[in-house]
Design an enzyme around this catalytic site. Structure first.
Site, PDB file in Angstrom:
ATOM      1  N   PHE A  21       0.834  -1.216   0.000  1.00  0.00           N
ATOM      2  CA  PHE A  21       0.000   0.000   0.000  1.00  0.00           C
ATOM      3  C   PHE A  21       0.872   1.271   0.000  1.00  0.00           C
ATOM      4  O   PHE A  21       0.901   2.034  -0.976  1.00  0.00           O
ATOM      5  CB  PHE A  21      -0.926  -0.084   1.226  1.00  0.00           C
ATOM      6  CG  PHE A  21      -1.639   1.174   1.619  1.00  0.00           C
ATOM      7  CD1 PHE A  21      -2.098   2.081   0.673  1.00  0.00           C
ATOM      8  CD2 PHE A  21      -1.885   1.437   2.973  1.00  0.00           C
ATOM      9  CE1 PHE A  21      -2.782   3.232   1.060  1.00  0.00           C
ATOM     10  CE2 PHE A  21      -2.566   2.577   3.364  1.00  0.00           C
ATOM     11  CZ  PHE A  21      -3.003   3.490   2.405  1.00  0.00           C
ATOM     12  N   ASP A  43      10.651  -6.610  -2.732  1.00  0.00           N
ATOM     13  CA  ASP A  43       9.392  -7.064  -2.111  1.00  0.00           C
ATOM     14  C   ASP A  43       9.265  -8.573  -2.293  1.00  0.00           C
ATOM     15  O   ASP A  43       9.772  -9.148  -3.247  1.00  0.00           O
ATOM     16  CB  ASP A  43       8.183  -6.364  -2.774  1.00  0.00           C
ATOM     17  CG  ASP A  43       6.970  -6.316  -1.849  1.00  0.00           C
ATOM     18  OD1 ASP A  43       6.539  -5.216  -1.496  1.00  0.00           O
ATOM     19  OD2 ASP A  43       6.464  -7.389  -1.475  1.00  0.00           O
ATOM     20  N   GLY A  98       8.806  -2.213   3.688  1.00  0.00           N
ATOM     21  CA  GLY A  98       8.534  -3.652   3.740  1.00  0.00           C
ATOM     22  C   GLY A  98       8.469  -4.136   5.182  1.00  0.00           C
ATOM     23  O   GLY A  98       9.292  -3.753   6.012  1.00  0.00           O
ATOM     24  N   ALA A  99       7.476  -4.965   5.471  1.00  0.00           N
ATOM     25  CA  ALA A  99       7.306  -5.491   6.830  1.00  0.00           C
ATOM     26  C   ALA A  99       6.122  -6.436   6.850  1.00  0.00           C
ATOM     27  O   ALA A  99       5.275  -6.409   5.951  1.00  0.00           O
ATOM     28  CB  ALA A  99       7.026  -4.346   7.818  1.00  0.00           C
ATOM     29  N   SER A 101       2.925  -6.379   8.115  1.00  0.00           N
ATOM     30  CA  SER A 101       2.141  -5.215   8.566  1.00  0.00           C
ATOM     31  C   SER A 101       0.889  -5.631   9.332  1.00  0.00           C
ATOM     32  O   SER A 101       0.138  -4.778   9.800  1.00  0.00           O
ATOM     33  CB  SER A 101       1.750  -4.359   7.352  1.00  0.00           C
ATOM     34  OG  SER A 101       0.923  -5.123   6.488  1.00  0.00           O
ATOM     35  N   SER A 138       5.582   2.875  13.650  1.00  0.00           N
ATOM     36  CA  SER A 138       4.122   2.781  13.787  1.00  0.00           C
ATOM     37  C   SER A 138       3.608   3.354  15.102  1.00  0.00           C
ATOM     38  O   SER A 138       4.311   3.316  16.126  1.00  0.00           O
ATOM     39  CB  SER A 138       3.728   1.312  13.693  1.00  0.00           C
ATOM     40  OG  SER A 138       2.384   1.136  14.057  1.00  0.00           O
ATOM     41  N   TYR A 161       4.026  -6.900  16.856  1.00  0.00           N
ATOM     42  CA  TYR A 161       4.236  -5.975  15.737  1.00  0.00           C
ATOM     43  C   TYR A 161       4.753  -4.624  16.256  1.00  0.00           C
ATOM     44  O   TYR A 161       5.779  -4.111  15.797  1.00  0.00           O
ATOM     45  CB  TYR A 161       2.912  -5.806  14.971  1.00  0.00           C
ATOM     46  CG  TYR A 161       2.917  -4.646  14.011  1.00  0.00           C
ATOM     47  CD1 TYR A 161       3.504  -4.752  12.763  1.00  0.00           C
ATOM     48  CD2 TYR A 161       2.341  -3.420  14.370  1.00  0.00           C
ATOM     49  CE1 TYR A 161       3.520  -3.673  11.890  1.00  0.00           C
ATOM     50  CE2 TYR A 161       2.345  -2.341  13.508  1.00  0.00           C
ATOM     51  CZ  TYR A 161       2.932  -2.468  12.267  1.00  0.00           C
ATOM     52  OH  TYR A 161       2.952  -1.400  11.410  1.00  0.00           O
ATOM     53  N   LYS A 165       8.579  -2.681  15.923  1.00  0.00           N
ATOM     54  CA  LYS A 165       8.806  -1.311  15.451  1.00  0.00           C
ATOM     55  C   LYS A 165       9.545  -0.492  16.516  1.00  0.00           C
ATOM     56  O   LYS A 165      10.393   0.337  16.194  1.00  0.00           O
ATOM     57  CB  LYS A 165       7.469  -0.640  15.103  1.00  0.00           C
ATOM     58  CG  LYS A 165       6.724  -1.311  13.950  1.00  0.00           C
ATOM     59  CD  LYS A 165       7.397  -1.028  12.617  1.00  0.00           C
ATOM     60  CE  LYS A 165       6.629  -1.625  11.447  1.00  0.00           C
ATOM     61  NZ  LYS A 165       7.263  -1.381  10.148  1.00  0.00           N
ATOM     62  N   ASN A 193      -3.155   5.695  11.602  1.00  0.00           N
ATOM     63  CA  ASN A 193      -4.013   4.835  10.764  1.00  0.00           C
ATOM     64  C   ASN A 193      -4.123   5.385   9.351  1.00  0.00           C
ATOM     65  O   ASN A 193      -4.868   6.337   9.113  1.00  0.00           O
ATOM     66  CB  ASN A 193      -5.412   4.719  11.384  1.00  0.00           C
ATOM     67  CG  ASN A 193      -5.404   3.802  12.577  1.00  0.00           C
ATOM     68  OD1 ASN A 193      -4.943   4.180  13.654  1.00  0.00           O
ATOM     69  ND2 ASN A 193      -5.870   2.598  12.406  1.00  0.00           N
ATOM     70  N   LYS A 202      -4.786  -5.273   0.912  1.00  0.00           N
ATOM     71  CA  LYS A 202      -4.518  -5.626   2.308  1.00  0.00           C
ATOM     72  C   LYS A 202      -5.676  -6.430   2.908  1.00  0.00           C
ATOM     73  O   LYS A 202      -5.584  -6.926   4.031  1.00  0.00           O
ATOM     74  CB  LYS A 202      -4.279  -4.362   3.151  1.00  0.00           C
ATOM     75  CG  LYS A 202      -2.976  -3.655   2.793  1.00  0.00           C
ATOM     76  CD  LYS A 202      -2.684  -2.500   3.723  1.00  0.00           C
ATOM     77  CE  LYS A 202      -2.290  -2.971   5.104  1.00  0.00           C
ATOM     78  NZ  LYS A 202      -1.878  -1.879   5.995  1.00  0.00           N
ATOM     79  N   SER A 204      -8.478  -7.897   4.894  1.00  0.00           N
ATOM     80  CA  SER A 204      -9.094  -7.583   6.189  1.00  0.00           C
ATOM     81  C   SER A 204      -8.200  -6.688   7.054  1.00  0.00           C
ATOM     82  O   SER A 204      -8.618  -6.268   8.129  1.00  0.00           O
ATOM     83  CB  SER A 204      -9.421  -8.861   6.944  1.00  0.00           C
ATOM     84  OG  SER A 204      -8.219  -9.502   7.282  1.00  0.00           O
TER      85      SER A 204
HETATM   86  N1  LIG Z   1      -1.035   1.196   6.775  1.00  0.00           N
HETATM   87  C1  LIG Z   1      -0.929   1.663   8.014  1.00  0.00           C
HETATM   88  O1  LIG Z   1      -1.918   2.203   8.583  1.00  0.00           O
HETATM   89  C2  LIG Z   1       0.395   1.619   8.750  1.00  0.00           C
HETATM   90  C3  LIG Z   1       0.453   2.164  10.042  1.00  0.00           C
HETATM   91  C4  LIG Z   1       1.664   2.131  10.734  1.00  0.00           C
HETATM   92  C5  LIG Z   1       2.785   1.570  10.131  1.00  0.00           C
HETATM   93  N2  LIG Z   1       2.707   1.013   8.895  1.00  0.00           N
HETATM   94  C6  LIG Z   1       3.932   0.439   8.317  1.00  0.00           C
HETATM   95  O2  LIG Z   1       4.108   0.964   7.015  1.00  0.00           O
HETATM   96  C7  LIG Z   1       4.749   0.010   6.170  1.00  0.00           C
HETATM   97  C8  LIG Z   1       3.908  -0.222   4.936  1.00  0.00           C
HETATM   98  O3  LIG Z   1       2.623  -0.714   5.352  1.00  0.00           O
HETATM   99  P1  LIG Z   1       1.442  -0.960   4.348  1.00  0.00           P
HETATM  100  O4  LIG Z   1       0.204  -0.497   4.998  1.00  0.00           O
HETATM  101  O5  LIG Z   1       1.807  -0.460   3.016  1.00  0.00           O
HETATM  102  O6  LIG Z   1       1.385  -2.564   4.361  1.00  0.00           O
HETATM  103  P2  LIG Z   1       1.517  -3.617   3.181  1.00  0.00           P
HETATM  104  O7  LIG Z   1       1.370  -4.934   3.832  1.00  0.00           O
HETATM  105  O8  LIG Z   1       0.600  -3.252   2.068  1.00  0.00           O
HETATM  106  O9  LIG Z   1       3.012  -3.408   2.686  1.00  0.00           O
HETATM  107  C9  LIG Z   1       4.093  -4.135   3.184  1.00  0.00           C
HETATM  108  C10 LIG Z   1       4.880  -4.699   2.011  1.00  0.00           C
HETATM  109  O10 LIG Z   1       5.971  -5.465   2.538  1.00  0.00           O
HETATM  110  C11 LIG Z   1       6.061  -6.672   1.828  1.00  0.00           C
HETATM  111  N3  LIG Z   1       6.619  -7.710   2.691  1.00  0.00           N
HETATM  112  C12 LIG Z   1       6.017  -8.333   3.748  1.00  0.00           C
HETATM  113  N4  LIG Z   1       6.840  -9.249   4.271  1.00  0.00           N
HETATM  114  C13 LIG Z   1       7.971  -9.206   3.541  1.00  0.00           C
HETATM  115  C14 LIG Z   1       9.185  -9.930   3.591  1.00  0.00           C
HETATM  116  N5  LIG Z   1       9.398 -10.882   4.507  1.00  0.00           N
HETATM  117  N6  LIG Z   1      10.144  -9.654   2.683  1.00  0.00           N
HETATM  118  C15 LIG Z   1       9.946  -8.680   1.731  1.00  0.00           C
HETATM  119  N7  LIG Z   1       8.816  -7.967   1.640  1.00  0.00           N
HETATM  120  C16 LIG Z   1       7.841  -8.230   2.524  1.00  0.00           C
HETATM  121  C17 LIG Z   1       4.648  -7.016   1.408  1.00  0.00           C
HETATM  122  O11 LIG Z   1       4.617  -7.891   0.306  1.00  0.00           O
HETATM  123  C18 LIG Z   1       4.071  -5.651   1.119  1.00  0.00           C
HETATM  124  O12 LIG Z   1       4.259  -5.297  -0.224  1.00  0.00           O
HETATM  125  C19 LIG Z   1       4.927  -1.242   7.027  1.00  0.00           C
HETATM  126  O13 LIG Z   1       6.226  -1.219   7.553  1.00  0.00           O
HETATM  127  C20 LIG Z   1       3.906  -1.076   8.124  1.00  0.00           C
HETATM  128  O14 LIG Z   1       4.279  -1.774   9.280  1.00  0.00           O
HETATM  129  C21 LIG Z   1       1.530   1.028   8.193  1.00  0.00           C
END
Ligand SMILES: NC(=O)c1ccc[n+]([C@@H]2O[C@H](COP(=O)([O-])OP(=O)(O)OC[C@H]3O[C@@H](n4cnc5c(N)ncnc54)[C@H](O)[C@@H]3O)[C@@H](O)[C@H]2O)c1
Length: 334
Positions: A21, A43, A98-99, A101, A138, A161, A165, A193, A202, A204
């Site tokens: 995302f 990724d 990447g994480a 998430s 986060s 999680y 972080k 958020n 993503k 659910s």
């Molecule tokens: N969306 C939110 O509200 C939010 C809030 C706080 C923090 N974050 C952090 O922001 C970052 C992006 O989150 P997002 O919402 O885009 O989530 P997301 O899950 O859409 O994106 C994470 C990406 O990391 C990749 N990934 C997961 N495990 C992996 C691995 N082992 N090796 C390589 N790639 C891997 C996934 O394929 C995905 O493309 C994350 O670090 C997440 O923890 C997001």
């Protein structure tokens, strides 16, 4: 005043989690406004593996990258051999998104290995190139501490999680304290958020805004935990991208909250959605979670001061900007 980000021409930029995302939004922003920078994505994408909770272990999707320009390197953050694929490159900027998430994943070993341990690789990489590393932390680092959430206080995560972080942020604090970052910079962005374009895959774990809107469009009814009064800091994806791009410019390492600075309720989301898609029913159900964040709100004063970050979207204007995409998703998935 000339900003560095006016001139990313020929810079090598790595976006980990670029198929997800937030990562894919950064990729598309850079493609659009800095077309001559060289984009690399690392990724794992998705396969069929699921966690105990039934959710996919990685959520990246090729459709988030349609029409993008750059190079894709497929790999797992938790696999040092995969990370070695990046050895031959030199990156001026790294956006490490990447994480795992999924905040409800219970596999502590895998979360901490994937999210925290992999950070070392990117720290070393940015040291080598004397560049800037911007990584995703986060609001989960605050757990259920009293809002407003301020960097440096109430850092008491309630899940693995959030803990992973916080470990990342503790590592950064150590680097800053030891003045190790003279020739490179590391910026941690604690997102609250986030909602907006390209979060559909993503599932659910997508934002409440998307989930409630799709429930309302599909069933003319949404379910909320009693009584929809929980308040959160919802931040629109365009503001999150803005914070990332502005972080490039910062001349000192640090940890920053990225939110709207305002807490809004789930009932507010319902009211705003009704203005766009018409009336629907709300059913209040018991909350099954023993842990649930009832009030999050980012203190963004330092982010405004150091990053010149200015959230441009309220919940009203963010949903207005997003609603056409939500309607399109509804039509395409009917
Ligand atoms: N969306 C939110 O509200 C939010 C809030 C706080 C923090 N974050 C952090 O922001 C970052 C992006 O989150 P997002 O919402 O885009 O989530 P997301 O899950 O859409 O994106 C994470 C990406 O990391 C990749 N990934 C997961 N495990 C992996 C691995 N082992 N090796 C390589 N790639 C891997 C996934 O394929 C995905 O493309 C994350 O670090 C997440 O923890 C997001």
């Amino acid at each position: 005043m000339k900003y560095i980000y006016d001139d990313l021409k020929d810079k090598n930029i790595l976006i980990t989690g670029g198929a997800g995302f937030i990562g894919s939004n950064i990729v598309h922003y850079l493609n659009r406004y800095h077309g001559e920078s060289k984009i690399f994505i690392f990724d794992k994408f998705r396969d069929n593996t699921t966690f105990e909770n039934g959710n996919l272990t990685s959520l990246g999707h090729f459709k988030n990258l349609l029409n993008f320009k750059g190079e894709v390197i497929v790999g797992d953050l938790a696999n040092s051999n995969d990370l070695k694929k990046l050895d031959k490159y030199k990156f001026d900027y790294i956006f490490h998104e990447g994480a795992i998430s999924d905040t409800t994943c219970k596999n502590q070993e895998l979360i901490i290995k994937t999210n925290f341990e992999s950070l070392d690789y990117f720290i070393n990489k940015i040291k080598e190139s004397e560049g800037v590393l911007i990584y995703a932390s986060s609001a989960a680092t605050y757990g259920n501490s009293k809002a407003p959430n301020i960097v440096g206080s109430g850092e008491s995560p309630e899940n693995a999680y959030g803990f992973s972080k916080l470990l990342m942020d503790m590592k950064l604090r150590e680097i800053i304290q030891n003045n190790e970052d003279e020739n490179f910079k590391i910026i941690s962005l604690r997102y609250f958020n986030v909602y907006g374009s390209r979060e559909y895959f993503k599932g659910s774990t997508a934002s409440m805004i998307l989930q409630l809107a799709l429930q309302a469009l599909r069933n003319k009814k949404v379910k909320l935990f009693e009584f929809g009064e929980q308040i959160r800091d919802f931040v629109y994806i365009k503001d999150v991208v803005q914070a990332n791009i502005k972080a490039i410019e910062v001349n000192k390492s640090g940890i920053y909250n990225v939110g709207s600075g305002v807490a809004r309720s789930f009932n507010d989301i319902v009211d705003i959605l009704k203005l766009h898609i018409g009336d629907f029913e709300v059913e209040y159900i018991k909350n099954p979670y023993s842990f649930y964040q009832n009030h999050t709100q980012a203190d963004i004063s330092q982010t405004i001061k150091d990053l010149f970050y200015e959230p441009r979207y309220t919940l009203e204007s963010g949903i207005k900007d997003y609603i056409d995409e939500i309607k399109r998703i509804y039509k395409d998935t009917k």
